[in-house]
Design an enzyme around this catalytic site. Structure first.
Site, PDB file in Angstrom:
ATOM      1  N   LYS A   1       0.836  -1.215   0.000  1.00  0.00           N
ATOM      2  CA  LYS A   1       0.000   0.000   0.000  1.00  0.00           C
ATOM      3  C   LYS A   1       0.862   1.253   0.000  1.00  0.00           C
ATOM      4  O   LYS A   1       0.523   2.240  -0.652  1.00  0.00           O
ATOM      5  CB  LYS A   1      -0.948  -0.001   1.200  1.00  0.00           C
ATOM      6  CG  LYS A   1      -2.065  -1.025   1.055  1.00  0.00           C
ATOM      7  CD  LYS A   1      -3.160  -0.831   2.067  1.00  0.00           C
ATOM      8  CE  LYS A   1      -4.263  -1.860   1.852  1.00  0.00           C
ATOM      9  NZ  LYS A   1      -5.320  -1.793   2.877  1.00  0.00           N
TER      10      LYS A   1
ATOM     11  N   LYS B   1     -11.261  -6.881  -3.170  1.00  0.00           N
ATOM     12  CA  LYS B   1     -12.363  -5.915  -3.273  1.00  0.00           C
ATOM     13  C   LYS B   1     -11.882  -4.596  -3.847  1.00  0.00           C
ATOM     14  O   LYS B   1     -12.614  -3.881  -4.491  1.00  0.00           O
ATOM     15  CB  LYS B   1     -12.930  -5.620  -1.877  1.00  0.00           C
ATOM     16  CG  LYS B   1     -13.716  -6.733  -1.282  1.00  0.00           C
ATOM     17  CD  LYS B   1     -14.492  -6.196  -0.091  1.00  0.00           C
ATOM     18  CE  LYS B   1     -14.019  -6.820   1.194  1.00  0.00           C
ATOM     19  NZ  LYS B   1     -13.412  -5.881   2.114  1.00  0.00           N
TER      20      LYS B   1
ATOM     21  N   LYS C   1      -4.124 -11.772  -6.227  1.00  0.00           N
ATOM     22  CA  LYS C   1      -5.228 -12.155  -5.344  1.00  0.00           C
ATOM     23  C   LYS C   1      -6.520 -11.434  -5.735  1.00  0.00           C
ATOM     24  O   LYS C   1      -6.488 -10.239  -6.021  1.00  0.00           O
ATOM     25  CB  LYS C   1      -4.848 -11.778  -3.909  1.00  0.00           C
ATOM     26  CG  LYS C   1      -5.898 -12.060  -2.862  1.00  0.00           C
ATOM     27  CD  LYS C   1      -5.515 -11.468  -1.514  1.00  0.00           C
ATOM     28  CE  LYS C   1      -6.076 -10.074  -1.304  1.00  0.00           C
ATOM     29  NZ  LYS C   1      -7.298 -10.018  -0.474  1.00  0.00           N
TER      30      LYS C   1
END
Ligand code: ATP
Ligand code: LTN
Length: 325
Positions: A112, A196, A193
């Site tokens: 991130k 969302k 992966k």
């Protein structure tokens, strides 16, 4: 006394089959054997900006999906993280025993941080809050997908560190991964992966996707260009679809799919997913149609877990020498 289970999902984006096969399905299967607490982690969600109105809606949608996925509110507690102040309180106390280097090493933090120009402190603290969620309830089992394994290791390290600094306080939690489906990959890119927060129409199958949309997404899923399924040597795209089908329907075996042409194989996968999601979608419509039902469930959950949280916070404060009344 039954061992305690704790797990959580962030109320962000669209819950997808990765969340279901990696976490929710496992929760529903094991809940009867434990004292289970399933949490909508809104304090984690705000580590990245969320539109307030959307977040409010997502919290309820996530609670409804827990119920739809088979969490039984008569045997498990469903609760919202921010409704119990102990989560934030314990997170601060744990922050004070956390070496900074442990947090900077987390792969989720590194990913991130690399993707953003400025990074909020909440992103760094994220795993400490997660440790607080688990340790607050003295949970011994945490059913999650594989991507959370590193955070669980940190949780154990923190519990151990606290226990050795201030005396035995926390139960050591174990990670529980599902046998099949611990890491579902994106349909558009089977090396990433399913997530969302990844956008793109062909990336994930939402739990509330219509059958037609599911068929279309699976039909377009990235595969290699072999003519049929080679079960001994599946490429990442085919292997991912096989895992999805197998996790949805245990009747899908290697023997059954061996040699199948990709078109037929994809139809079998889509059928398995659609059949798995159908009762979940039906139940979702039921629980959201009943006014006040979700609020009742969330309030019941909050009331059940609050004394457990208060007891841990009291013990932690006492161990550290912090003022207690
Ligand atoms: P985000 O992209 O916002 O991080 P996410 O899709 O990773 O979201 P979370 O709310 O972080 O979803 O995860 C909820 C649960 O679902 C966790 O237990 C996590 O391990 C599991 N999970 C998430 N993605 C997958 C996946 N692709 N395969 C298996 N399990 C998954
Ligand atoms: N970080 C988790 C969500 C989460 C969680 C938890 C999972 C927050 N607190 C406690 C298990 C136990 C994720 O899936 N991204």
């Amino acid at each position: 006394m039954k061992a305690r289970v704790f797990s959580g999902v962030q109320p962000t984006g669209q819950l997808h089959i990765g969340n279901y096969l990696g976490a929710l399905k496992n929760w529903a299967e094991i809940q009867a054997n434990y004292e289970s607490i399933f949490c909508i982690v809104d304090l984690h969600a705000v580590t990245t900006y969320q539109k307030p109105e959307e977040l409010r809606t997502k919290i309820r949608e996530t609670a409804a999906l827990f119920l739809a996925a088979g969490i039984d509110p008569d045997i498990s507690s469903i609760m919202v993280q921010s409704a119990v102040s102990g989560h934030a309180e314990l997170a601060w106390l744990l922050t004070c025993v956390t070496p900074l280097g442990w947090l900077e090493r987390m792969t989720q933090f590194k990913a991130k941080a690399a993707a953003q120009e400025t990074i909020g402190d909440g992103i760094l603290q994220y795993p400490v809050l997660m440790a607080a969620d688990i340790l607050l309830y003295q949970a011994s089992i945490v059913p999650v997908g594989e991507d959370q394994s590193q955070h669980l290791e940190l949780t154990r390290d923190l519990a151990q560190r606290f226990n050795s600094m201030y005396g035995e306080t926390f139960v050591m939690p174990a990670t529980k991964l599902p046998a099949v489906g611990a890491r579902i990959m994106g349909l558009d890119d089977p090396t990433q992966k399913m997530s969302k927060s990844t956008t793109g129409a062909g990336h994930a199958i939402g739990l509330l996707d219509e059958p037609k949309a599911i068929q279309k997404k699976i039909a377009r899923a990235t595969t290699d260009s072999n003519p049929g399924v080679d079960v001994e040597n599946m490429g990442p795209g085919i292997a991912n679809l096989f895992t999805i089908a197998q996790a949805c329907d245990t009747g899908v075996t290697k023997e059954r799919v061996a040699g199948m042409r990709y078109g037929d194989f994809k139809k079998l996968v889509a059928d398995a997913v659609i059949a798995r999601l159908e009762p979940i979608q039906k139940r979702y419509r039921e629980v959201t149609a009943e006014p006040g039902y979700l609020d009742t469930i969330l309030e019941r959950g909050r009331q059940h877990v609050t004394p457990l949280a208060e007891e841990t916070v009291r013990r932690v404060k006492q161990a550290m020498g912090i003022y207690t009344r």
